[in-house]
Motif scaffolding. Structure first.
Motif, PDB file in Angstrom:
ATOM      1  N   THR A 209       0.714  -1.134   0.183  1.00  0.00           N
ATOM      2  CA  THR A 209       0.012  -0.197   0.196  1.00  0.00           C
ATOM      3  C   THR A 209       0.735   1.255  -0.112  1.00  0.00           C
ATOM      4  O   THR A 209       0.596   2.434  -0.771  1.00  0.00           O
ATOM      5  CB  THR A 209      -0.808  -0.083   1.340  1.00  0.00           C
ATOM      6  N   TRP A 210       2.158   1.298   0.845  1.00  0.00           N
ATOM      7  CA  TRP A 210       2.847   2.436   0.944  1.00  0.00           C
ATOM      8  C   TRP A 210       3.671   2.627  -0.436  1.00  0.00           C
ATOM      9  O   TRP A 210       3.516   3.787  -0.846  1.00  0.00           O
ATOM     10  CB  TRP A 210       3.761   2.156   1.976  1.00  0.00           C
ATOM     11  N   ASN A 211       4.063   1.518  -0.824  1.00  0.00           N
ATOM     12  CA  ASN A 211       4.618   1.713  -2.480  1.00  0.00           C
ATOM     13  C   ASN A 211       3.666   2.130  -3.428  1.00  0.00           C
ATOM     14  O   ASN A 211       3.867   2.844  -4.396  1.00  0.00           O
ATOM     15  CB  ASN A 211       5.212   0.352  -2.653  1.00  0.00           C
ATOM     16  N   GLY A 212       2.408   1.630  -3.197  1.00  0.00           N
ATOM     17  CA  GLY A 212       1.464   2.384  -4.289  1.00  0.00           C
ATOM     18  C   GLY A 212       1.084   3.745  -4.026  1.00  0.00           C
ATOM     19  O   GLY A 212       0.901   4.611  -5.252  1.00  0.00           O
ATOM     20  N   VAL A 213       1.171   4.318  -2.886  1.00  0.00           N
ATOM     21  CA  VAL A 213       1.145   5.765  -2.529  1.00  0.00           C
ATOM     22  C   VAL A 213       2.207   6.514  -3.028  1.00  0.00           C
ATOM     23  O   VAL A 213       1.953   7.449  -3.816  1.00  0.00           O
ATOM     24  CB  VAL A 213       1.092   5.889  -1.060  1.00  0.00           C
TER      25      VAL A 213
END
Length: 320
Positions: A209-213
């Motif tokens: 999720t953080w990498n998607g952000v």
């Protein structure tokens, strides 16, 4: 002083001031919201002409896009989550571009990398200023102009048209695609995790999720979706607050997440950097032991109908 005199002086004072637009007022509005949250009260001002003169100075500052009188001075946020919540408010308070599908978003992206702790960065140190014309709906090639940096004016430069290559997957979502993304937290969280999984495989849901952000925020994002992304990032564990400079040297307040995805489980630090006053996103940083450090910044996009005339001489190459 009487009411008639007050009104006359007020009219004369603002006669030569440009009318503040929504774009010019956005930073002041964001700062005001932050000030209200801290429940601070403005100091009492002198009455009469002094009050009118202060108002004139405030209008001039808002017209220029900044506040210079410290009329609004929000306190430092208490946590990284609070920074992201303020950034979400800033995103919704600032009007975003409303382009047609057949137009382009024109913006600048600055990035540089360098070694860390005497370990050479992958690909060597570099400093790139990129001017980008992105097709709003992705149906036409994007134009990328990589310019030499100011520190190395004789450095490499090139121009290219980059198109979407189906054989390499869907590629990054276009601005028109992002407009269709949900703002519902659970649905958007799944979209971000899916995008993050394309960047770094076999990671836990939080890391995906953080990498998607980080990936999505590296290019222009519609305000509603950007605000919703900040709210999701605020709920992720492992984030902390620090002060960093973006790729252009601007000092900002950063939200950093620590991860062990470096070589051999080395700890990396990935950050989003925000303006200290308006909480508008300035850029980001990635620091991985053994791989070096990369900083980037992005400017506010402008809408244009066509690519520069010189782009017709370029051949299509490269994939998005």
């Amino acid at each position: 002083m009487n009411e008639r005199t007050d009104l006359t002086e007020l009219r004369d004072l603002f006669a030569d001031k440009p009318h503040p637009t929504a774009d010019r007022l956005a930073p002041a509005r964001t700062a005001l919201l932050a000030e209200a949250r801290t429940k601070r009260r403005l100091r009492a001002r002198a009455i009469g002409l002094r009050r009118l003169m202060l108002a004139g100075g405030l209008v001039a500052a808002m017209t220029a896009g900044v506040i210079t009188v410290q009329t609004f001075n929000p306190s430092t946020p208490a946590s990284a989550a609070e920074v992201l919540r303020l950034a979400a408010e800033a995103a919704t308070a600032t009007p975003g571009p409303q382009p047609r599908d057949d137009q382009y978003l024109h913006y600048e992206r600055v990035a540089w990398t360098r070694s860390e702790n005497r370990v050479s960065n992958v690909g060597g140190p570099r400093h790139v200023t990129g001017e980008i014309w992105a097709s709003v709906d992705g149906s036409r090639p994007d134009l990328w102009w990589h310019k030499p940096s100011k520190s190395n004016p004789r450095g490499p430069a090139y121009k290219e048209l980059r198109t979407r290559c189906p054989e390499r997957g869907a590629g990054p979502p276009s601005y028109a695609d992002l407009l269709k993304w949900p703002t519902d937290q659970e649905q958007l969280r799944r979209k971000l995790a899916e995008r993050g999984n394309e960047m770094v495989l076999d990671k836990d849901t939080v890391t995906r999720t953080w990498n998607g952000v980080l990936n999505i925020l590296g290019s222009p994002v519609p305000p509603k979706q950007q605000a919703a992304i900040f709210k999701i990032a605020a709920t992720l564990p492992g984030i902390e607050m620090e002060e960093l400079k973006d790729a252009t040297g601007r000092s900002g307040i950063a939200v950093t997440r620590v991860d062990n995805r470096g070589p051999g489980g080395a700890v990396s630090r990935e950050s989003l950097i925000f303006d200290k006053t308006s909480y508008v996103l300035l850029g980001g940083q990635e620091s991985v032991p053994g791989l070096g450090r990369e900083l980037w910044s992005i400017t506010r996009p402008q809408i244009t109908d066509v690519l520069p005339a010189w782009s017709t001489s370029l051949k299509r190459r490269g994939c998005l």
